[in-house]
Write an enzyme that holds these catalytic residues in place. Sequence first.
Site, PDB file in Angstrom:
ATOM      1  N   GLU A 415       0.931  -1.336   0.027  1.00 13.31           N
ATOM      2  CA  GLU A 415      -0.087  -0.030  -0.044  1.00 13.31           C
ATOM      3  C   GLU A 415       0.983   1.176  -0.049  1.00 13.31           C
ATOM      4  OE1 GLU A 415      -2.293   3.537   1.994  1.00 13.31           O
ATOM      5  OE2 GLU A 415      -0.402   2.623   2.408  1.00 13.31           O
ATOM      6  N   SER A 609     -26.668  24.037 -16.154  1.00 14.92           N
ATOM      7  CA  SER A 609     -28.233  23.656 -15.859  1.00 14.92           C
ATOM      8  C   SER A 609     -28.431  22.142 -16.242  1.00 14.92           C
ATOM      9  CB  SER A 609     -29.119  24.415 -16.709  1.00 14.92           C
ATOM     10  OG  SER A 609     -29.069  24.265 -18.194  1.00 14.92           O
ATOM     11  N   HIS A 669     -14.347   8.426 -11.047  1.00 15.24           N
ATOM     12  CA  HIS A 669     -15.610   8.610 -10.386  1.00 15.24           C
ATOM     13  C   HIS A 669     -16.023  10.106 -10.812  1.00 15.24           C
ATOM     14  CE1 HIS A 669     -18.839   8.568  -7.210  1.00 15.24           C
ATOM     15  NE2 HIS A 669     -18.625   7.329  -7.259  1.00 15.24           N
TER      16      HIS A 669
HETATM   17  C1  LIG Z   1     -27.958  26.199 -20.541  1.00 18.97           C
HETATM   18  O1  LIG Z   1     -28.203  24.767 -21.114  1.00 18.97           O
HETATM   19  C2  LIG Z   1     -29.442  24.421 -21.290  1.00 18.97           C
HETATM   20  C3  LIG Z   1     -29.386  22.897 -21.865  1.00 18.97           C
HETATM   21  O2  LIG Z   1     -28.753  22.210 -21.009  1.00 18.97           O
HETATM   22  C4  LIG Z   1     -30.196  25.298 -22.092  1.00 18.97           C
HETATM   23  O3  LIG Z   1     -31.520  24.824 -22.371  1.00 18.97           O
HETATM   24  C5  LIG Z   1     -30.170  26.685 -21.717  1.00 18.97           C
HETATM   25  O4  LIG Z   1     -30.813  27.635 -22.713  1.00 18.97           O
HETATM   26  C6  LIG Z   1     -28.794  27.174 -21.279  1.00 18.97           C
HETATM   27  N1  LIG Z   1     -28.904  28.367 -20.900  1.00 18.97           N
HETATM   28  C7  LIG Z   1     -27.860  29.427 -21.271  1.00 18.97           C
HETATM   29  C8  LIG Z   1     -28.159  30.668 -20.405  1.00 18.97           C
HETATM   30  O5  LIG Z   1     -27.405  29.288 -22.185  1.00 18.97           O
HETATM   31 ZN   LIG Z   2      -1.127   3.058   6.152  1.00 20.26          ZN
END
Ligand SMILES: *[C@@H]1O[C@H](CO)[C@@H](O)[C@H](O)[C@H]1NC(C)=O
Ligand SMILES: [Zn+2]
Length: 723
Positions: A415, A609, A669
């Site tokens: 380890e 978003s 991950h």
């Molecule tokens: C951010 O991305 C989403 C899609 O994932 C889209 O619908 C949205 O208009 C975008 N917002 C801006 C401010 O570009």
């Molecule tokens: Zn150790």
Amino acid sequence: MKPHSVLLSLAIGVSFANGCQRDFRVISPRDSLDKRSAKDRAPFPPALDDNESILVNSFDSVSIDQWSYYYTHGAHLAGTNRSMAQWTADRWAENGFTSSVVPYWIYLNYPVSHSLFLQFSNGAQLATTLQEDSVEEDETTTYPNRIPTFNGYSFSGNASAEYVYIGRGEQADFARLKELGVPLEGKIALAKYGGPFRGLKVKNAQENGMIGTILFTDPDADGNMTVANGYVAYPNGPARNPTSVQMGSVSFLSIYPGDPTTPGYASKEDSPRADKSAVVPHIPSLPISYRDAQPFLAALDGHGTSGEDVNRTGWVGALNATYSTGPSPDARISMSNIMRDAITPVWDAIGIINGTLQNEVIVVGNHRDAWSIGGAADPNSGSSVMIELSKAFGALLATGWKPRRTIILGSWDAEEYGTIGSTEWVEDYAPWLKTAAVTYLNIDIATSGPIPGMDASPELIEVAKELTKKVIWPNVGSADVYPNQTFYDVWLNKTGANPGVLGAGSDYTAFVHSGISSLDISAGGGPEDPIYHYHSHFDTYHWMTNFGDPGFVVHKAMGQYLSLLLYHLANDEVVPFNVNDYASALSSYFESLQETVAGAGANVSLNLSELASAIDTFKTAASDVTAFKEQAVAAEDRDKITTVNHSFRDFQRGFISQGGLPGREFFKHVVNAPGIDSGYGPVTFPGITEAVQAGNLTLAAEWVKKTSAGVRAAAEILSPYDY
Ligand SMILES: *[C@@H]1O[C@H](CO)[C@@H](O)[C@H](O)[C@H]1NC(C)=O
Ligand SMILES: [Zn+2]
Ligand SMILES: *[C@@H]1O[C@H](CO)[C@@H](O)[C@H](O)[C@H]1NC(C)=O
Ligand SMILES: *[C@@H]1O[C@H](CO)[C@@H](O)[C@H](O)[C@H]1NC(C)=O
Ligand SMILES: *[C@@H]1O[C@H](CO)[C@@H](O)[C@H](O)[C@H]1NC(C)=O
Ligand SMILES: *[C@@H]1O[C@H](CO)[C@@H](O)[C@H](O)[C@H]1NC(C)=O
Ligand SMILES: *[C@@H]1O[C@H](CO)[C@@H](O)[C@H](O)[C@H]1NC(C)=O
Ligand SMILES: *[C@@H]1O[C@H](CO)[C@@H](O)[C@H](O)[C@H]1NC(C)=O
Ligand SMILES: *[C@@H]1O[C@H](CO)[C@@H](O)[C@H](O)[C@H]1NC(C)=O
Ligand SMILES: *[C@@H]1O[C@H](CO)[C@@H](O)[C@H](O)[C@H]1NC(C)=O
Ligand SMILES: *[C@@H]1O[C@H](CO)[C@@H](O)[C@H](O)[C@H]1NC(C)=O
Ligand SMILES: *[C@@H]1O[C@H](CO)[C@@H](O)[C@H](O)[C@H]1NC(C)=O
Ligand SMILES: *[C@@H]1O[C@H](CO)[C@@H](O)[C@H](O)[C@H]1NC(C)=O
């Protein structure tokens, strides 16, 4: 890790588990101590059912002492002691585990010779001993076969040049040095321990054109518990022995753990070997004590920029010097570090009890190899606990009990060089583990002091926390909180009782990045407890029995706790996960990410978003599966309970479905990984966070997509669509 993590915890709101490749870890301010109140105390004495009582009552400090004595009286550096692996397997077998020793052939290097001189322009020269004292009363420090102080995987070579003090050697320290115009090219680096993993200090020095690194322990790590402050040094007192040296690996741990010559596959005798140059240094390094470091620092006083003016976190330490950058035209370092390369066998011990269900598996592991003859805390406090744990399960098996899920014990070798024995085993059994593994429980430094701590995957937190209320904790050292106390009471009082996020401190790394739910436990010292000589020849049975854990009472409590956790994970009809806690954790990591983006500057805008919506999807899946589980339990519907258990077992595999992180394929991950420049401390949403920190918004946007896809994949596995 830094032995006195709790000392830092209290000051800046951090939690810890003392993995052996780690310093300390930051938890968010919402986890702070101020929520504590006396009504949060666990009931005393704790109520246990019959099977829990059998496990808990089976633990005996006297036998733990015997196991500890065995492990701490023979050399067991990685790949040097097969008989200790066999002995471990034999003890487990006596207690009913089907046990064997599994070899892997790995690349290691061992020290041959070394020297270090401080040379002055007037011709004077100071030779450094590069040795820790041998002390009569601590028998194993006098063994002639103890290994010279060295760094695992360090480069074999010589260097001679002026030198520069680089603080803790993180990338930001180098940025500051460059801003100050300090010459780095062709110089040797003098680096303080603390902050990033030691191998990354060497990596950063190398990438800045430096040609060697000296790593020193600074007494500032010890808070008030110092000789300068009037405490007596070990072996006569609790303060650090001035000759204590922190050995340790200098692999580039945040790039690739495991055997650097077999990335992604197990190291068999005839395995093809890959180029290792991206994972191990190509400049030499040597670790030294604070006593040996003093003249090196003092010789830079008045040269370059003073530490105060450098004005960087952790830059100025507690030695008598201004911590100036240098270089000084009057002072040079001449160093030699000659190593021997080997492809050599290392030995994991594996013990198994088949459960009724063989497609649901709980793995419990601890490493066995140590830098010193002792290794009393790191890692053999954990190894001793594991023997006693096998005895406790043996006692339960004797009543006719059989686990519902299969239990596997692992005693990992190597380890210390980079979580190698565990990584190779996981790579060897990856297809099966990804099908069957429910949880991996890790215990490395079970005890280097009296205060418990843990890091865990969020879905394990609820059960892990409840079970701390079932273990009586000894009133020792700074853990003397209430006259009758539990693990929970002490943990809450001292650290806030909030498990940290898993980074890459110990053998859980390969499991986490295979999408397996994991937990790591450890107990360490607080500011008033004796200094633990981490990775030093003073990590001995004598230290443990006189300072660390006299009477092995903390070992016992840690083992009782681990046994209860294993018992419930292996035996409860419903896998005891709270996946709603995973959803909450994602929301909290999302808030931190928003702060990171906001903090990155006015011109940085990143559309998060898609990730927000993926987290919502996950949240819905978690709450649906929880409702489905409750109905299935109420209806005693075995098929539906099995569906739930398999969703719980598998959902984290979704987080690793998107390929590896940029430049470090091993780490898969999307929710948590070690920081690229911390090496063991965790970063959440690492693909996005690190791209933002590096100022690459194209990459960050790519990782918003990949991270969102990983979160959606996990949500899909979690959703019980077939109900
Ligand atoms: C951010 O991305 C989403 C899609 O994932 C889209 O619908 C949205 O208009 C975008 N917002 C801006 C401010 O570009
Ligand atoms: Zn150790
Ligand atoms: C292996 O460890 C055991 C137990 O500490 C010790 O007795 C033995 O001498 C060690 N073997 C070697 C080769 O150092
Ligand atoms: C466990 O079960 C497997 C598959 O049935 C079997 O091959 C193995 O021998 C069993 N192992 C033990 C330790 O009983
Ligand atoms: C060290 O001692 C000083 C003075 O007694 C105290 O104010 C400070 O909090 C202590 N620091 C730690 C880390 O215990
Ligand atoms: C040190 O740096 C901090 C910001 O990191 C700054 O606020 C402070 O003024 C600096 N102190 C000096 C003495 O330059
Ligand atoms: C610290 O160093 C200075 C200058 O080298 C020396 O004069 C002083 O005696 C030292 N102080 C201690 C406490 O050793
Ligand atoms: C490296 O340094 C050692 C110790 O000073 C010396 O014995 C050896 O010859 C040097 N090797 C080379 C290649 O310069
Ligand atoms: C304890 O184990 C026995 C088998 O030895 C089992 O019958 C019993 O249900 C278990 N008790 C609990 C509380 O789970
Ligand atoms: C501690 O617990 C024991 C057993 O429950 C009880 O007899 C004793 O009074 C308790 N002591 C205190 C100080 O609460
Ligand atoms: C808990 O910890 C605080 C701060 O460390 C301490 O002041 C207090 O006395 C402790 N004990 C209890 C019972 O809360
Ligand atoms: C943001 O603006 C600063 C100053 O104009 C610039 O140095 C930096 O590179 C910009 N960052 C990004 C990500 O465009
Ligand atoms: C940013 O990341 C993209 C990959 O998405 C890569 O092609 C590009 O070279 C990176 N830019 C910089 C400045 O590193």
